[in-house]
Design an enzyme around this catalytic site. Structure first.
Site, PDB file in Angstrom:
ATOM      1  N   SER A 118     -22.781  -1.876 -22.901  1.00  0.00           N
ATOM      2  CA  SER A 118     -23.424  -0.967 -21.944  1.00  0.00           C
ATOM      3  C   SER A 118     -22.549  -0.364 -20.864  1.00  0.00           C
ATOM      4  CB  SER A 118     -24.602  -1.669 -21.269  1.00  0.00           C
ATOM      5  OG  SER A 118     -25.715  -1.618 -22.116  1.00  0.00           O
ATOM      6  N   SER A 147     -26.577   0.928 -21.690  1.00  0.00           N
ATOM      7  CA  SER A 147     -27.653   1.077 -20.738  1.00  0.00           C
ATOM      8  C   SER A 147     -27.215   1.598 -19.373  1.00  0.00           C
ATOM      9  CB  SER A 147     -28.360  -0.280 -20.553  1.00  0.00           C
ATOM     10  OG  SER A 147     -27.461  -1.229 -20.002  1.00  0.00           O
ATOM     11  N   LYS A 182     -25.421   0.376 -10.491  1.00  0.00           N
ATOM     12  CA  LYS A 182     -26.522   0.289 -11.460  1.00  0.00           C
ATOM     13  C   LYS A 182     -27.714  -0.402 -10.818  1.00  0.00           C
ATOM     14  CE  LYS A 182     -27.138  -1.203 -16.319  1.00  0.00           C
ATOM     15  NZ  LYS A 182     -26.464  -1.879 -17.468  1.00  0.00           N
TER      16      LYS A 182
HETATM   17  N1  GLN Z   1     -27.253  -1.561 -26.488  1.00  0.00           N
HETATM   18  C1  GLN Z   1     -27.225  -2.988 -26.443  1.00  0.00           C
HETATM   19  C2  GLN Z   1     -28.618  -3.527 -26.263  1.00  0.00           C
HETATM   20  O1  GLN Z   1     -29.511  -2.763 -26.265  1.00  0.00           O
HETATM   21  C3  GLN Z   1     -26.330  -3.461 -25.346  1.00  0.00           C
HETATM   22  C4  GLN Z   1     -26.946  -3.308 -24.023  1.00  0.00           C
HETATM   23  C5  GLN Z   1     -26.086  -3.830 -22.922  1.00  0.00           C
HETATM   24  O2  GLN Z   1     -24.888  -4.009 -23.082  1.00  0.00           O
HETATM   25  N2  GLN Z   1     -26.731  -4.123 -21.804  1.00  0.00           N
HETATM   26  O3  GLN Z   1     -28.817  -4.681 -26.113  1.00  0.00           O
END
Ligand code: GLN
Length: 504
Positions: free
Chosen positions: A184, A160, A85
């Site tokens: 995410s 994400s 990532k």
């Molecule tokens: N979707 C969640 C957010 O927008 C979790 C994102 C994540 O785990 N980085 O914060």
């Protein structure tokens, strides 16, 4: 071995082939490198999984140093290339966390998780697309355009860590690293039909991970199967003196082997499943997860399989879980507003030109460099932390977090694991939720509670609904990864999910 045969191998099988000498590490690297590079070169016609792809295999691999498993404890990763990532710092390689404000940033050092894995034999294949600073559930918040879901290119891969998940599902990478703050890793794994594991908080060093919410961020594997997840996790866990929150993992990570689930007690929390015995809950936010009927069907079919394998399925209560999302959306923005203060145009990446003075330069840089979701969260977080409101918002959300941890602790006295659907829906259409932040946030209804409690949770594919993958989430107590992987493995064998349609 032909490229088609190579791509068909799981990472563990590829590592074994390299170990036996039936496949060379550089052949393996090149097969994936070509596919990843082609996707990147295709631009909008590809899946847009990668923000950077290595030009060549690392020199030590070409010279044959990786041909033999390196002398490490545990299983060797034997030259199986790794997609990472974007937010992991990688020395001399763009690390932009999906943001304009870090465009062109080349870190002078590499994140511990990545360097440990490289040392164990998994060289860097490429950097993957993500939501800006990991804020999002669809990868549509990336400054570099959305990644697409290989099961249906009109749909999101989740987020994400959407680029990592889509790359693994599409066979553009054998495996990948993601990060999970509120879901995410697990949610994109679910939406792309692969395995995603969020380890116990602290199990993997956060050193060199561009921070979103430090008390929640955790790195973990996105893989084709549970065995690969165990193999990758084993290469990255452990205490790191550069991350004071990292912990010595108390056990060696083992490859899973369980075939039966006799005696395993699985708890189904009514609060996160609407009482999976029947009917989906309403979708009015606090009141329920709004789980789609097709997702609930696949979830229930998996519970039935677990029972066939000998597990005992029983209801369990997590009374405060319905408040997890609200607490998360105070705590995560609060931490992000502090973490993102460092992006000021002085130290990293973008600097706005033509400013009148220093303050004007800061303002313009942050105005131009951050996308709308990141700005929304910085404003929310700054507000929640401001002196008059600190206790009403931040203090209260922290107390909810404690209650949620206590709920899990109490639940684990009567069950071994807690199971839920990973995501309330299958992969949704591009732009379907971008105009409505709350409906986007609801994606994490079932994953955020585990993040707040710091406990490990895995998502495995458990079937299809509307020809799209459904994820099954299993969560366990702190440091239960070995047992968690075993349960996931036994279920995986029984389910026999076929991910190959996404790898065309
Ligand atoms: N979707 C969640 C957010 O927008 C979790 C994102 C994540 O785990 N980085 O914060």
């Amino acid at each position: 071995m032909s490229d088609v045969d190579i791509i068909a191998l799981s990472a563990a099988a590829a590592a074994a082939a390299v170990g036996e000498g039936s496949l060379s590490a550089s052949e393996l690297f090149d097969a994936y490198r070509e596919r990843a590079a082609a996707d990147r070169a295709a631009g909008a016609d590809g899946l847009n999984c990668f923000t950077w792809v290595a030009e060549q295999a690392p020199p030590e691999m070409v010279s044959g140093a990786f041909a033999q498993p390196p002398p490490l404890t545990g299983a060797s990763l034997a030259g199986v290339p790794l997609a990472v990532k974007d937010l992991f710092c990688t020395e001399g390689v763009p690390s932009q966390s999906g943001s304009r404000i870090l465009e062109g940033y080349l870190p002078p050092y590499t994140a511990t998780a990545v360097s440990r894995l490289a040392g164990a034999g998994a060289p860097l294949l490429g950097k993957t697309n993500q939501d800006e600073f990991a804020m999002g559930s669809s990868t549509e918040n990336s400054a570099f355009g959305p990644a697409l879901n290989p099961w249906d290119r009109g749909r999101v891969p989740g987020g994400s860590s959407g680029g990592s998940a889509a790359a693994v599902a599409a066979g553009l990478a054998p495996w990948a690293l993601g990060t999970d703050t509120g879901g995410s890793i697990r949610q994109p794994a679910a939406l792309c039909g692969i395995v995603g594991l969020k380890p116990t908080y602290g199990a993997v060093s956060r050193y060199g991970m561009i921070a979103f919410a430090s008390s929640l961020d955790q790195a973990g594997p996105l893989t084709r199967d549970v065995t690969d997840a165990a193999l990758l996790l084993g290469g990255m866990v452990g205490r790191d003196e550069r991350d004071a929150t990292s912990l010595q993992f108390p056990y060696e990570i083992e490859l899973p082997a369980a075939e039966r689930l006799d005696g395993v007690r699985l708890g189904v929390p009514e609060e996160l499943t609407g009482g999976a015995a029947g009917g989906g809950p309403s979708s009015d936010g606090e009141a329920g997860a709004g789980i789609e009927a097709g997702v609930l069907d696949a979830f229930q079919a998996t519970l039935a399989r677990a029972e066939e394998l000998g597990a005992e399925v029983r209801p369990v209560r997590l009374p405060h879980a319905p408040h997890a999302l609200s607490a998360y959306y105070v705590l995560a923005p609060a931490e992000c507003s502090s973490n993102l203060a460092r992006f000021d145009g002085v130290r990293y990446g973008l600097r706005a030109q033509g400013a009148d003075d220093l303050l004007d330069m800061y303002t313009r840089t942050r105005h131009d460099g951050f996308g709308p979701e990141v700005k929304r969260r910085i404003m929310l977080g700054t507000y929640a932390l401001s002196s008059g409101y600190y206790d009403a918002f931040y203090g209260r959300a922290q107390r909810v977090r404690t209650k949620i941890s206590e709920d899990f602790r109490a639940a684990f006295e009567s069950v071994d694991f807690i199971v839920t659907p990973t995501s309330p829906t299958v992969a949704f259409r591009l732009k379907e939720k971008t105009g409505d932040p709350w409906s986007m946030y609801l994606n994490d209804y079932c994953t955020v509670p585990m993040s707040l409690a710091g406990i490990p949770a895995i998502s495995i594919p458990c079937g299809l609904s509307e020809a799209l993958p459904v994820g099954f989430q299993i969560a366990g107590p702190v440091f239960s990864e070995n047992r968690l992987l075993d349960v996931a493995y036994a279920l995986e064998q029984a389910i026999g999910f076929d991910g190959s349609p996404a790898r065309v």
